[in-house]
Scaffold this active site. Sequence first.
Site, short mmCIF file in Angstrom:
data_model
loop_
_atom_site.label_atom_id
_atom_site.label_comp_id
_atom_site.label_asym_id
_atom_site.label_seq_id
_atom_site.Cartn_x
_atom_site.Cartn_y
_atom_site.Cartn_z
N SER A 155 0.86 -1.19 0.00
CA SER A 155 0.00 0.00 0.00
C SER A 155 0.89 1.24 0.00
CB SER A 155 -0.87 0.03 1.25
OG SER A 155 -1.50 -1.21 1.44
N GLU A 161 -5.97 -14.12 3.24
CA GLU A 161 -6.91 -14.27 2.13
C GLU A 161 -7.36 -15.73 1.98
OE1 GLU A 161 -6.15 -11.61 -1.39
OE2 GLU A 161 -4.27 -11.32 -0.31
N ASN A 214 -0.62 4.21 10.35
CA ASN A 214 -1.50 4.49 11.52
C ASN A 214 -0.74 4.06 12.76
OD1 ASN A 214 -2.13 1.68 10.19
ND2 ASN A 214 -2.60 1.45 12.38
#
Length: 280
Positions: free
Chosen positions: A33, A89, A238
């Site tokens: 990301s 996943e 974050n």
Amino acid sequence: MNDHPLYRQLQQCLEAVRRITDFQPQTGVVLGSGLGGFAQSMEIEAAIPYGDLPDFPVSTVDGHQGRFLFGYVQGAPVVAMQGRVHYYEGYDIQQTVMPIRLLGLLGVKALLLTNAAGGVNTAFQPGDLMAITDQIGVFAPSPLRGPNIDILGPRFPDMSQIYDRALRQTILEQGDKLGIPLQQGVYIQFPGPAFETPQEIKMARLLGADAVGMSTACEAIAARHMGLRVAGISLITNMAAGILDQPLSHTEVNETAARAEAAFCRLVSHVLAAFAEATA
Ligand code: HPA
């Protein structure tokens, strides 16, 4: 154990790639990301969607495209994975690292792993970049579990310098040169997909972790098993759970990643060019 079904599958994927391109990458990069737009920093010679390779795991996560990009970054021949697959996943851990092993078979000498991560170290701030010094990967199963594929690497590979010191030095030098500050620290992989609890983050801190994520450690093990030189950069998107009095969200991760993207892309371009020199 070279008749291992996984190895046969890898060989079939390698043959499928080679039917499309004979491009010879020297370094590989996994774009996490925050590096979705990295393709624009590449002079692309070939793009191969994961789904075009036999039985290849494909990413199911928002914001993760799934393809190999072959091309040049500042003149250096690179293969980039635009999007990765994660253990959460539902793939076996061995399937999760298939793409990494394929990079090894394609002949890359050095591999840069990038990711978005939560800041466990309270001195970090969202938007910080962290050169990975070491990792804690024992909270996910080993990607080397099962019969060893001897042709890839030894049964009991050494991990005492899993992140290559010289390559990390190169990352720090490039950061310095570009005026992009870098933190350094230990990455811990948790299985996800739920974000961690505050107590799990306290545990991670006690164990010496600085950043937490849901990828990378298993990839580093698989790459190192094959003898690749490995480096890693985390983008702290974050603060990890419980540090601030606010919930965590994938949206926050993506928003910070988008804000940091330009600097991250610039750093990674220069790092890959420098890695090519270091491994020439
Ligand atoms: N935890 C796990 N993975 C993550 C985080 C986090 O806080 N942020 C980005 N990826």
